[in-house]
Design an enzyme around this catalytic site. Structure first.
Site, PDB file in Angstrom:
ATOM      1  N   PHE A  58      37.460  98.227  19.932  1.00 28.15           N
ATOM      2  CA  PHE A  58      38.497  97.365  20.538  1.00 28.15           C
ATOM      3  C   PHE A  58      38.803  96.125  19.711  1.00 28.15           C
ATOM      4  CE2 PHE A  58      35.283  96.022  24.147  1.00 28.15           C
ATOM      5  CZ  PHE A  58      34.570  95.240  23.269  1.00 28.15           C
ATOM      6  N   GLU A  59      39.758  95.352  20.154  1.00 27.00           N
ATOM      7  CA  GLU A  59      40.311  94.202  19.396  1.00 27.00           C
ATOM      8  C   GLU A  59      40.921  94.670  18.074  1.00 27.00           C
ATOM      9  OE1 GLU A  59      40.374  91.222  20.771  1.00 27.00           O
ATOM     10  OE2 GLU A  59      38.704  91.163  22.174  1.00 27.00           O
ATOM     11  N   GLY A  60      41.519  95.852  18.071  1.00 28.41           N
ATOM     12  CA  GLY A  60      42.019  96.480  16.839  1.00 28.41           C
ATOM     13  C   GLY A  60      40.844  97.215  16.204  1.00 28.41           C
TER      14      GLY A  60
END
Ligand code: FAD
Length: 589
Positions: free
Chosen positions: A403-405
């Site tokens: 997550f978070e890219g």
């Protein structure tokens, strides 16, 4: 010889300038410079985590929303939720270094850290930076106090990395006062119990836009909890929109400009993830150290064996690196923000350090994961069973690379941003290429630092040149480079090592505290880091060079990498006694 600059002009301190400035050229934020207020926030947060979170962590496995709400409320009372919220809206309006310190202090449990991070970071910040005065007044006081919980909803079943491919749609209702929203979001942290959701969708199927959606909105509901590998105490659910009626005043920012909000906020999320990682690494190192000190095999504590000691040394060195890099970036953002508090300026200051934010997302997640993996290995069979916390830490941390890219996306972003800024004249990449040509033509121009950590400083200086050398050849691909992901990722990895070495060396040279230990941490870290840097520069180069050039250019590259390797046992032994003495990460601040 004095430090050689890769640029003939002074490189201003801005995002990515670490690639071109000599090691230690400019002072930067380090933990040694934290103010007493910043330290106090860290202590308050750490005490809260130990007493309130870690003690209750067994209840986390059941998605106990009551417990999570209760913890958010208590964190709010302590002021831990309002660090990034302006004072006029009930927050504390403090600097980013404090914000990172508070994040780090919450790292004792992955489920809690994720809940906390989604609320204070990606959930609340879009309203802080992009809300109208009315929206801020309506939502921020409750979010800062922990009376309400926030979530951020970008991902959909069909669009995660390709976030702009979202299918959830809003169209203006005939009454002109509402948008009718249809579609769904996936994997939303705090989804099951949040009150305020920042949701990204397409107005009339086109303009990508952020909306604030409240729990209780007609037609809006949340789906069942996902059954996850880790983070089993955090809530992760889909969001469902079936002709949901969202008031027009809940549009956040401008219609069609949602991407600005979505991606800028992720830069903050990425830095915060690194701060959580810095804390998580310290927790795990403590666990591994305690186990290694008490577990006996062959008649002695396993902490006496060289291979176990090497793991402890690497863990301490990598933690020193992540800590140094994180607070350096946060301090640079604070410097860029200065005295101005208007949201547009703050956002631009954060965006300036987007290269560092992506670097921190990757290193925070990967170096923490490999540290936990090694601490698990130290636990042997006990590491694989649920009685020991390292088993849960291992599962909880896997998602950080997703997550978070994802880390793949972040790897692509790093060189993409560097080349873009170089083309705009904001980074002296071409100047550095010419300078490097001069140095290669006459090696007396190569930097030859003297004194403390001379070999490591030289290694870092040369790694900068390895990046520039490989980037120069990669640039010859022109627009085709965008499709050459193996080249972009290799360049990203090289830049990552440069930032890491530059940060720990710059920090260490600026302090007299425990110089022998810090020098050993640098020696150990740089010995491995510069090998990774040259390896990745070589990979990039071999992938782009025309067949006839390979031998000659690899020979040029290897001229940047001539040094005497360190004795890894000596470097290790400069670290491990301190790790065992202190029971974990040996640098105190
Ligand atoms: C526990 C958890 C909590 C989450 N919380 C939130 C949240 O609060 N809010 C939210 O909006 N989302 C959240 N997410 C979603 C998360 O952000 C996405 O899972 C993530 O962005 C990846 O998207 P995806 O799962 O669709 O994978 P995909 O995008 O399908 O990617 C799959 C793989 O392909 C790779 N890939 C994709 N595109 C490319 C490319 N162009 N080049 C190279 N490789 C590529 C990826 O790196 C990855 O390895 C959460 C996810 C989890 C598991």
């Amino acid at each position: 010889m004095a430090e050689a600059h890769l640029s003939n002009t002074e490189v201003p301190d801005r995002g990515g300038s670490f690639l071109f400035q000599p090691v230690g050229a400019r002072p930067f934020m380090t933990p040694e410079k934290f103010t007493s207020d910043q330290r106090q926030f860290f202590r308050t947060g750490g005490e809260f985590t130990r007493v309130e979170v870690v003690e209750k962590r067994d209840r986390f496995v059941d998605h106990d929303y009551g417990l999570l709400r209760d913890l958010i409320g208590k964190a709010g009372e302590l002021g831990l939720l309002g660090v990034d919220v302006p004072e006029e809206y009930g927050g504390l309006g403090l600097d980013k270094v404090t914000s990172m310190l508070v994040a780090e202090s919450q790292a004792g449990d992955g489920s809690w850290a994720t809940t906390f991070g989604a609320h204070t970071g990606i959930g609340t910040l879009p309203i802080v930076f992009f809300g109208t005065p009315a929206q801020k007044a309506k939502y921020l006081p409750d979010l800062a106090a922990g009376r309400k919980v926030a979530a951020y909803a970008l991902s959909e079943a069909g669009s995660g990395s390709d976030a702009l491919g979202a299918k959830t749609t809003a169209r203006l209702a005939p009454d002109g006062k509402h948008y009718v929203v249809n579609g769904g979001k996936m994997w939303i942290t705090n989804g099951g119990f949040a009150d305020v959701y920042v949701v990204f969708l397409k107005v009339d199927g086109g303009g990508f836009t952020a909306f604030i959606v409240e729990r209780g909105t007609p037609g809006f509901s949340t789906g069942r909890e996902e059954h996850k590998l880790g983070l089993r105490g955090s809530s992760t659910t889909p969001l469902i929109f079936e002709d949901a009626l969202v008031p027009v005043e809940n549009v956040l920012g401008e219609i069609g400009k949602g991407h600005k909000i979505a991606f800028n906020i992720l830069n903050v999320g990425r830095l915060k993830l690194a701060a959580f990682s810095s804390g998580g690494m310290k927790w795990s190192l403590r666990t591994g150290t305690a186990y290694a000190a008490q577990r006996k095999q062959f008649g002695k504590a396993i902490a006496e064996f060289g291979l176990v000691r090497e793991k402890l040394a690497r863990a301490a060195a990598n933690t020193y690196a992540v800590e140094s890099m994180t607070y350096r970036a946060a301090g640079a953002i604070d410097d860029a923000i200065g005295d101005r508090s208007d949201a547009a300026h703050v956002m631009a200051s954060i965006e300036e350090y987007a290269v560092e934010a992506s670097i921190m997302k990757i290193t925070g997640s990967e170096w923490m994961f490999s540290l936990i993996d090694e601490m698990l290995q130290i636990h042997g069979g006990n590491g694989f069973v649920t009685d020991y916390p390292v088993e849960r830490a291992y599962r909880d941390n896997r998602v950080n690379r997703i997550f978070e890219g994802t880390n793949e996306i972040n790897r692509l972003l790093i060189p993409g941003m560097i080349f873009k800024r170089a083309m705009r004249g904001q980074m002296p990449l071409m100047e550095a290429v010419s300078r490097l040509d001069e140095e290669l033509a006459d090696p007396k121009f190569f930097p030859a630092p003297m004194g403390r950590l001379a070999a490591e400083r030289r290694g870092a200086e040369m790694a900068k040149r390895e990046f520039i050398f490989a980037a120069r050849w990669a640039a010859t691909l022109g627009p085709a480079l965008e499709q050459r992901q193996e080249v972009l990722a290799a360049l990203a990895d090289c830049a990552i090592e440069v930032y890491a070495m530059d940060s720990i060396l710059g920090r260490t040279l600026a302090t007299d505290d425990r110089p022998e230990l810090r020098d050993a941490l640098c020696r150990f870290f740089c010995a491995e880091s510069r090998e990774r840097a040259i390896d990745r520069a070589r990979t990039a180069l071999c992938a782009v060079l025309p067949a006839g050039e390979v031998e000659a250019q690899l020979e040029q590259l290897s001229r940047l990498h001539r040094y005497t390797p360190v004795n890894i046992m000596e470097a290790r032994e400069g670290i491990v006694p301190s790790v065992l003495d202190t029971g974990g990460y040996p640098i105190a601040w």
